[in-house]
Write an enzyme that holds these catalytic residues in place. Structure first.
Site, PDB file in Angstrom:
ATOM      1  CB  CYS A  84      -0.980  -0.057   1.185  1.00 39.43           C
ATOM      2  SG  CYS A  84      -2.328   1.120   1.039  1.00 39.43           S
ATOM      3  CG  HIS A 194      -3.277  -3.685   3.418  1.00 41.61           C
ATOM      4  ND1 HIS A 194      -2.302  -2.981   4.099  1.00 41.61           N
ATOM      5  CD2 HIS A 194      -3.967  -2.773   2.702  1.00 41.61           C
ATOM      6  CE1 HIS A 194      -2.416  -1.686   3.820  1.00 41.61           C
ATOM      7  NE2 HIS A 194      -3.415  -1.531   2.968  1.00 41.61           N
ATOM      8  CD  GLU A 196      -0.413  -5.471   5.855  1.00 40.23           C
ATOM      9  OE1 GLU A 196      -0.531  -6.039   4.750  1.00 40.23           O
ATOM     10  OE2 GLU A 196      -0.639  -4.252   6.016  1.00 40.23           O
TER      11      GLU A 196
END
Lengths: 226, 82
Positions: A84, A194, A196
């Site tokens: 991002c 994302h 993560e």
């Protein structure tokens, strides 16, 4: 294997990035003002709003002391993942081709997106196979990938288009549905969604993102197989 | 420095403004682009281009134009574009 997660003033996803990295190895936080990368084996630049995203997202972060070291680390072949805002920083640093522009819908959008793995042979995607579908959250205002047609074609031909939004999921208007790209050498990778945040079914909608971190661990421990 | 999106690149802000103006009764509006203006004082204008290339604009997606004005405290700031 140790990941370094680079924190800027305004980063906000460094905790999840550390958590994801720690599922597969060791990880520590690096501070933007330090030139030293503390001997880590791979770098993660997390999401957020580095330096308030003033001027353009990632434009000022690109000149942080730590970024000079990241550029040198990448030049030596080290693995650098930008998520991002981290992707925006890597584009501003010219470690990745293209630029990220304001979403075509002009809105900050937070939603689960479906992605397709286009290239499963990079150090970041080797735990997937090409064609696999991933379900990963995305949340941004400035995620519309743009590059000149000539650059886009060179990227397609060179396997640098790593992830695409699945049909119907390109909410930001990215060129050729591109969600994630790598450099020519393949050791720098950026994506807007994302991974993560998608390491646990309970909180991430899926655990599809963890394989990015697993791929990196494997690539560091066994570079020849990449 | 005037910084604007390069021609041919979608400018969602411009599109939004272009749609809003007719809604207010202004007709015949087309090709709206929204850029940004950076004003600064500096001693050596020779640095301006490098500033734009390196930080103030992203040359991949933006064009920039430099306008030099003499010190505004004096003769009223005659513009000379470059």
């Amino acid at each position: 294997m140790k990941f370094g997660v680079l924190q800027f003033p305004g980063s906000c996803d460094e905790v999840d990035a550390l958590q994801a990295a720690r599922r597969v190895g060791d990880a520590e936080l690096l501070w933007h003002g330090d030139e030293s990368l503390q001997g880590v084996d791979a770098i993660v630049i997390p999401g957020g709003f580095s330096y308030g995203d003033y001027l353009r997202a990632g434009a000022i972060a690109r000149f942080a002391p730590a970024m000079e070291s990241v550029i040198a680390f990448a030049a030596d072949g080290g693995l650098v993942l930008g998520i991002c805002n981290g992707f925006q920083v890597l584009c501003e640093a010219r470690l990745l081709p293209g630029a990220l522009l304001v979403n075509a819908n002009r809105r900050f959008t937070c939603r689960q997106v479906e992605l397709e793995v286009v290239n499963g042979d990079t150090p970041f995607t080797r735990a997937y196979t090409a064609g696999t579908r991933l379900s990963i959250p995305a949340k941004h205002s400035w995620g519309r990938f743009h590059a000149e047609q000539r650059t886009l074609q060179a990227m397609e031909d060179g396997g640098q288009v790593v992830l695409r939004y699945a049909p119907g999921h390109n909410f930001n208007g990215s060129a050729r549905d591109i969600a994630g790209v790598c450099n020519e050498r393949g050791n720098v990778f950026g994506l807007m969604p994302h991974p993560e945040h998608a390491i646990d079914e309970l909180t991430g909608g899926s655990a599809d993102g963890i394989k990015i971190f697993e791929s990196m661990r494997t690539s560091v421990s066994d570079p020849a197989a990449a | 420095m005037l910084i604007r999106p390069k021609a041919g690149i979608l400018d969602p802000q411009g599109v939004a403004v272009e749609r809003a103006l007719p809604a207010l009764g202004f007709s015949g509006v087309a090709n709206v682009n929204v850029g940004r203006l950076v004003e600064l004082d500096l001693e050596d204008p020779e640095q301006l281009q490098a500033m734009c290339e390196k930080l103030l604009a992203n040359p991949l997606v933006e064009d920039y134009e430099v306008q030099l004005l003499e010190e505004s405290g004096h003769a009223g700031g005659n513009g000379r574009g470059s």
